[in-house]
Design a protein around this motif. Sequence first.
Motif, short mmCIF file in Angstrom:
data_model
loop_
_atom_site.label_atom_id
_atom_site.label_comp_id
_atom_site.label_asym_id
_atom_site.label_seq_id
_atom_site.Cartn_x
_atom_site.Cartn_y
_atom_site.Cartn_z
N VAL A 114 21.83 -7.64 90.63
CA VAL A 114 22.16 -8.01 92.01
C VAL A 114 22.76 -9.41 92.06
N GLU A 115 22.17 -10.34 91.30
CA GLU A 115 22.61 -11.72 91.37
C GLU A 115 24.07 -11.90 90.95
N GLY A 116 24.54 -11.06 90.04
CA GLY A 116 25.91 -11.19 89.57
C GLY A 116 26.90 -10.27 90.26
N ALA A 117 26.48 -9.62 91.33
CA ALA A 117 27.35 -8.65 92.00
C ALA A 117 28.56 -9.34 92.66
N LYS A 118 29.69 -8.63 92.64
CA LYS A 118 30.91 -9.11 93.28
C LYS A 118 31.55 -7.95 94.05
N ALA A 119 32.14 -8.27 95.18
CA ALA A 119 32.82 -7.25 95.98
C ALA A 119 33.94 -7.90 96.77
N GLY A 120 35.01 -7.17 96.96
CA GLY A 120 36.13 -7.70 97.72
C GLY A 120 37.20 -6.66 97.92
N VAL A 121 38.21 -7.04 98.68
CA VAL A 121 39.36 -6.17 98.93
C VAL A 121 40.64 -6.99 98.78
N VAL A 122 41.71 -6.29 98.50
CA VAL A 122 43.05 -6.86 98.55
C VAL A 122 43.83 -6.10 99.60
N LEU A 123 44.33 -6.81 100.60
CA LEU A 123 45.18 -6.21 101.62
C LEU A 123 46.62 -6.40 101.19
N GLU A 124 47.32 -5.30 100.99
CA GLU A 124 48.69 -5.40 100.50
C GLU A 124 49.66 -4.70 101.44
N VAL B 238 66.07 -11.29 90.79
CA VAL B 238 65.80 -12.56 91.47
C VAL B 238 64.47 -12.41 92.18
N GLU B 239 63.61 -13.43 92.08
CA GLU B 239 62.30 -13.37 92.74
C GLU B 239 61.94 -14.72 93.32
N ALA B 240 61.36 -14.69 94.53
CA ALA B 240 60.77 -15.87 95.16
C ALA B 240 59.34 -15.54 95.54
N LYS B 241 58.41 -16.45 95.25
CA LYS B 241 57.01 -16.20 95.53
C LYS B 241 56.34 -17.45 96.07
N TYR B 242 55.49 -17.25 97.06
CA TYR B 242 54.71 -18.37 97.61
C TYR B 242 53.26 -17.94 97.74
N VAL B 243 52.35 -18.80 97.25
CA VAL B 243 50.92 -18.56 97.34
C VAL B 243 50.29 -19.70 98.14
N VAL B 244 49.60 -19.34 99.23
CA VAL B 244 48.95 -20.35 100.07
C VAL B 244 47.85 -21.03 99.26
N ASP C 232 45.13 -18.21 98.92
CA ASP C 232 45.45 -17.15 97.95
C ASP C 232 46.31 -16.03 98.53
N LEU C 233 46.67 -16.10 99.82
CA LEU C 233 47.66 -15.17 100.36
C LEU C 233 48.99 -15.40 99.65
N SER C 234 49.57 -14.33 99.12
CA SER C 234 50.86 -14.46 98.42
C SER C 234 51.92 -13.62 99.11
N ASP D 199 50.21 -9.97 99.58
CA ASP D 199 48.86 -9.70 99.09
C ASP D 199 47.89 -10.73 99.65
N TYR D 200 46.74 -10.25 100.16
CA TYR D 200 45.72 -11.16 100.66
C TYR D 200 44.36 -10.71 100.14
N PRO D 201 43.81 -11.41 99.14
CA PRO D 201 42.49 -11.05 98.62
C PRO D 201 41.37 -11.64 99.47
N ILE D 202 40.36 -10.84 99.73
CA ILE D 202 39.19 -11.28 100.49
C ILE D 202 37.95 -10.93 99.68
#
Length: 447
Positions: free
Chosen positions: A37-47, A399-405, A412-414, A441-444
């Motif tokens: 339990v102590e090491g549990a991780k959970a999240g979502v990525v909204l794409e 050609v690519e342009a990328k921005y990460v908040v 981490d919103l990219s 992409d927005y990881p939460i």
Amino acid sequence: MRVMKWSMIALAVSAVGSQSAMAEPFVTSQADAPGFVEGAKAGVVLENFYFNRTRQDQKTTKRNKDSIDWTQGIRGKFSSGYTQGTVGVKVEGFGDAAYKLYGRDDEGGSLNLPRNSTNTGNDNSYGKAGADIAVRISKTELKFGDFTPNTAPVFAFGTPRQFQQTARGFQLQSSEIKGLDLDAGHFYASSSEDNTTLQGNLFSQYGVTPIRSIDYVGGKYGINENLSVSLYGAKAQDTWNQYYTNATYTLPLATDQSLTFDFNLYRTTDTGAAKAGKISNTAYSLATSYAFLKAHTVTLAFQKINGNEPFDYIGAGDKNRGTESIFLSNSIEYSDFNAPGEKSLQARYDIKMAEYGIPGLSFMVRYAHGQGIDGSHADPNGAYANAYGSNGHHFETNVEAKYVVQSGPLKDLSIRARQAWHRGNADDGEGNINDFRLITDYPINFL
């Protein structure tokens, strides 16, 4: 002409080499297990994913229609921590869902929206879920279930669209010796990014040959902080034996300058019933990257395919989508530059704008040119017969342009914009396309 490669092969090779000499180990120590339990991780990525591929030739055929859609995806992931004690156990799970925001039925094929059962239209929504269990002793881990293996150059899956690709089977990894990571696997089913079933076939991607199972073994060794080597071998049942080796060396120069040399080589031969036909193929690439002034990287790469067949690799799911099992330098956004006899050159430039006061913003541009394609000597009874002409050549520009908040509530919103142009003659087998993608992409993290 061969079956068109619809899926984008995400680069397994970065601008400064495919391997990190002293990268993080595959497996951490069970002695540091935090608890279930102590090491549990959970999240979502909204794409949010806008895809627009227009075909510049042969638009009258059904196979060559444009692919345009706009989708919203949610990728959820959960992992418990390892239980404490000599033997640790953990479970992992994922759940993906996606929804159509726009997508005409006659413009399918982006792989962000699966087609309906009659292949007459796009699904409006879809989802899938799976899980795996892992057992760890010391720094050795055995995993079984449905997950995304990504460490073996002969069997690597990824997330090239809204959903991740998954494979079903066993993976054994060990990092008992400092700098040495050992890796083995046995897999017998898969799911592509546009599959909802987890029990799809494995394939040879270009030969479209079903593969019942694949076994591999290998590993990588960081000799020191600047030099690493790796060696792998794989057996795709009744199709091929494939061997891979890599060496990556970084040479520090003056302050804020370095040269990185990255060499990759595959050797593939038919085996067993040889379901794809006769195969005798050697593929290699050498990339040299010059990094300077903290912000800039210039890369030059050469790649060569020796053989009467293309360099082929694993395809995922019942629809045979391309995976990331190709660690060659010139496998880029649209083309792999892996046709029989082909030699290709790539020039690439990357810049990170943090040194100029805009952290999180980066740009990339690259150009690759391939020639010498000759598929006329392929096994006439094999899977690659008549897939290429005898004088193929083509080129691709990306050609690519990328921005990460970098901070604040949207950290981490990219946002990433990508544009590709591919042009070739009739013998190259891949056609002429313009390809634009806008991906947010927005990881939460919940835990």
